[in-house]
Scaffold this active site. Sequence first.
Site, PDB file in Angstrom:
ATOM      1  N   ASP A   1     -14.667  31.579  -6.360  1.00 41.66           N
ATOM      2  CA  ASP A   1     -14.632  30.364  -7.157  1.00 41.66           C
ATOM      3  C   ASP A   1     -14.880  30.742  -8.615  1.00 41.66           C
ATOM      4  OD1 ASP A   1     -14.703  27.592  -7.728  1.00 41.66           O
ATOM      5  OD2 ASP A   1     -16.871  27.757  -7.880  1.00 41.66           O
TER       6      ASP A   1
ATOM      7  N   THR B   1     -10.790  26.283 -11.504  1.00 45.28           N
ATOM      8  CA  THR B   1     -11.630  26.932 -12.497  1.00 45.28           C
ATOM      9  C   THR B   1     -11.092  28.303 -12.881  1.00 45.28           C
ATOM     10  OG1 THR B   1     -13.018  27.541 -10.656  1.00 45.28           O
ATOM     11  CG2 THR B   1     -13.752  25.728 -12.005  1.00 45.28           C
TER      12      THR B   1
END
Lengths: 544, 562
Positions: free
Chosen positions: B64, B97
């Site tokens: 992530d 992201t």
Amino acid sequence: MVFQMQPYGIQSMLKEGHRHLSGLDEAVLKNIDACKQLSVITRTSLGPNGMNKMVINHLDKLFITNDAATIVNELEVQHPAAKILVLAGKAQQEEIGDGANLTISFAGELLENAEELIRMGLHPSEIISGYTKGIDKTVEILNELVESGSENMDVRNKDEVILRMRAAVASKQFGLEDILCPLIAEACIQVCPKNPANFNVDNVRVAKLLGGGLHNCSVLRGLVLKSDVVGSIKQIEKAKIAVFAGGVDTSATETKGTVLIQSAEQLENYAKTEEAKVEELIKAVADSGAKVIVSGAAVGEMALHFCERYKIMVLKISSKFELRRFCRTTGAVALLKLSQPNPDELGYAYSISVEEIGGVRVTIVKNEEGGNTVATVVLRGSTDSILDDLERAVDDGVNTYKAMCRDSRIVPGAAATEIELARKLKEFSFKETGLDQYAIAKFAESFEMVPKTLAENAGLNAMEIISSLYAEHAAGNTKVGIDLQEGVCKDVSTTNVWDLYVTKFFALKYAADAACTVLRVDQIIMAKQAGGPKRDPAAGMDED
Amino acid sequence: MTTMLQPQIILLKEGTDTSQGKAQLVSNINACTVVADAVRTTLGPRGMDKLIHDDKGNTTISNDGATIMKLLDIVHPASKVLVDIAKSQDSEVGDGTTTVVLLAGEFLKEAKPFIEDGVHPQNLIRSYRTASYLAINRIKELAVSIEGKSLEEKKGLLAKCAATTLSSKLIGGEKEFFASMVVDAVIAIGNDDRLNLIGIKKVPGGNMRDSFLVNGVAFKKTFSYAGFEQQPKKFLSPKILLLNIELELKSEKENAEIRLSDPLQYQSIVDAEWNIIYDKLDKCVQSGAKIVLSRLAIGDLATQYFADRDIFCAGRVTEEDLQRVAAATGGTVQTTVNNIVDEVLGSCEVFEEKQVGNERFNIFSGCPSALTATIVLRGGADQFIEEAERSLHDAIMIVRRALKNSTVVAGGGAIDMEISRYLRQHARTIAGKSQLFINSYAKALEVIPRQLSDNAGFDATDVLNKLRQKHALPSGEGALYGVDINTGGILDSFANFVWEPSVVKINAINAATEAACLILSVDETVKNPKSESAQGEAAASAMGRGRGGAAFRGRGRGMRRR
């Protein structure tokens, strides 16, 4: 210590460790040099195409900005002469709230030109008198340049406001002014009191919320609180509000005390009476018609329990300033103690609701109908630095509004005014007989700094621009300035770039004053800093 | 002695570090590129994970972008901007992201040669802003609305969005399984979408497939006292009482003191204390509740008392869980047991205590207001479950956004290629330098499909060429083609259900452009020395060195003294 010799002259009078500089070379020119360095730093930030500076201050906070006031504030300028320029910038920031960069850069330019004059052989006092005459004449000319018909304006007319605000905001956030200006103008007009001169900058709030983009920005009538409500009631409409500054809880004594219990009944009833007391208080508030309780301090669990029972929304605002603003928005009177409020002490809000914006839960207090005194500009952006910079742009815009409420006269922007000033002042200088003629001419020349910098910052050929500007002005087109978007000279009335007269007036005045102050100095004496020399553990060991 | 020397002009404080000009800008860009390179390989379904070992000895395995950026502990001021945009993307949209960091890095990389060639940054900034404006408008044009569909249909569509997000994560292998779970959870919490109403509980052990969704609340059995075993563990439509008080024998008030003149009274005081607690317990029982939960402790006296009366109780329930139970069952948390009315009690269809792995779980299901959902995650290692939780969080956010904005675009790099093509086409109509800059902006957008195929081990150039050809077809039918991650070719992403909510892309392009412009607009960096407190340590270490030097006849120390 090898150099040390018997002190003489002024050295003998002062404590050891002081610094003393005097004379043209040591003091005046050095001072000018320092100021020049400072203005070089700020200069590249001038104008719409100015570049940003990344400043990391002593607390490791990162600033990315082209707002000169912020830059010099965070730079921690040490040099005493340069500090005078910083102070001039600050004065401008406080007086008008915009144009600090013009002040510092122009003062720097004045001093740079003064240096040339000194090298030519002029005495600083002649330069000062020339500069003083220069600024007096400038003010006169500036008055003539005011756009006719601009002294009367309706401060509640959005278009007129935007017209005057555009240049100030564009110089901070170029390309975004068409989005920002209407927002700022709307917010300002909303909170403008009956007498515009009493406009309070503090009534326009800025709420910065990370995420989204500029197109998500909006204006709210009312306040945005960056916190959630305390209880479970998240939305309420047309509610009366009771504000308690001292917290909502069972009252406790300040003095340390002990409750003495003498019998079993007392012990059993102790908790019950306390509960009953809180319920009575909350009920009293509920009976007064209040649907919302705002607390300035902690909300006790027991109190919260009863608030929920009586379906009262509970808000906690711990900042005193925020609480005061909240009272101003809703018209409530902050009560110190939890008690039944009088009807006239209650405030009113059209709606209070909790919303999620960009992952943050915020409480929005709205007051759509009249009598609203606080407006909030909600800014969205992807990084903290962008948000901070947007906030500064909004601040500048609001300050400009304040300034225009007092004096709405405008002068052509985009360097048109500066070129005209330079041209007229030069003509004037030829009529002077004394040596200050040179100084006035240099003063006039200093104005060229503005178009030069604007053009340079935009990546244009400065000399070409200036010469064509002069040509246009000589031909009588006194409103021709630089159009930075296309890189050509254009009449500002077609591009709609106007500056406020007061901004320009004070910026030039402060700059000239600061420059004269720096020139007046011929000696610097710096006392030894208090606290003795820095601790140096190796000192004793050297004696070998 | 300094008075003797020509004094230097010290404008700024000693120790201030300034740098400016082109070199500074280029070095800022380089720093950002390095950061973007760090997360580059995590993009897409075939992206690799990063193992980050922080100074506290915690190990995190993640792909992530936001998590990695946060943990990287970046100090370079310019690169910090990238961390900021990753965070902002995380809070605004929840996913994408990595994309945002990668795009910003690529925009800057494309700008670098121009800067080196002496282009004024402001020109670049202006063109980039125009380009992003055009790109966003184009996305809005291309977006397909899922509004007005039936719930079932909508669910299917949302599951596709969730699956696209999940496919790039660790749990990508089970994406259909989790996608439907996430969609159910988000639909369960309804319009009042507060993220904290979806609980994710982690239980190590078992495998991913053992994870399940509770349409209500579930939490780990709290610490219990003797007598707990005797309590019934299953109820059908029980009433639930939620408390915020301690049910234990203890002093009423800290500042209360008892003074007795008569020793005989002593027993009465002791009795009174017992009476108080019995009174409280009695009131709980009388309320008719079959389940008593408290945020604070429920002592053994109370536990046994409840056990005798067939009531289940649990103390020390975390605030979060208690709030969720309150929301789910429609009850309110009480701070007192006095006058408990029926409406403050919650209810649910089934309550039971169940064994999950080696933990026992209290599960409330079939709640009336059903505004909550809990996902119980199972999996092998701790790090694995942690990462799974982050992935689910991303998926939940995506579904929420898709539900709110309800437009989707084709994923798999298709939308990026399409915008890129559109911008290139637009650039040709511009006369002047701007044409070059918008072209390079368009080129930068291609980084997404390129990186997708790179990470999957395909020949990126080959894939890109195919894609470009498809997108350039005049009929416009190729606009939905993206990278086929399975075969290494290209495919119609939209028809194959590789979907992303359009808001993700809009926000990513917006944030990346803003960040790139911000960095390009900096022409000077000034770093002030840290203030006293922060400098203390640095000075101490310098001092240590100074002293070491002084031992050798103390040379050099004299210079430091004024």
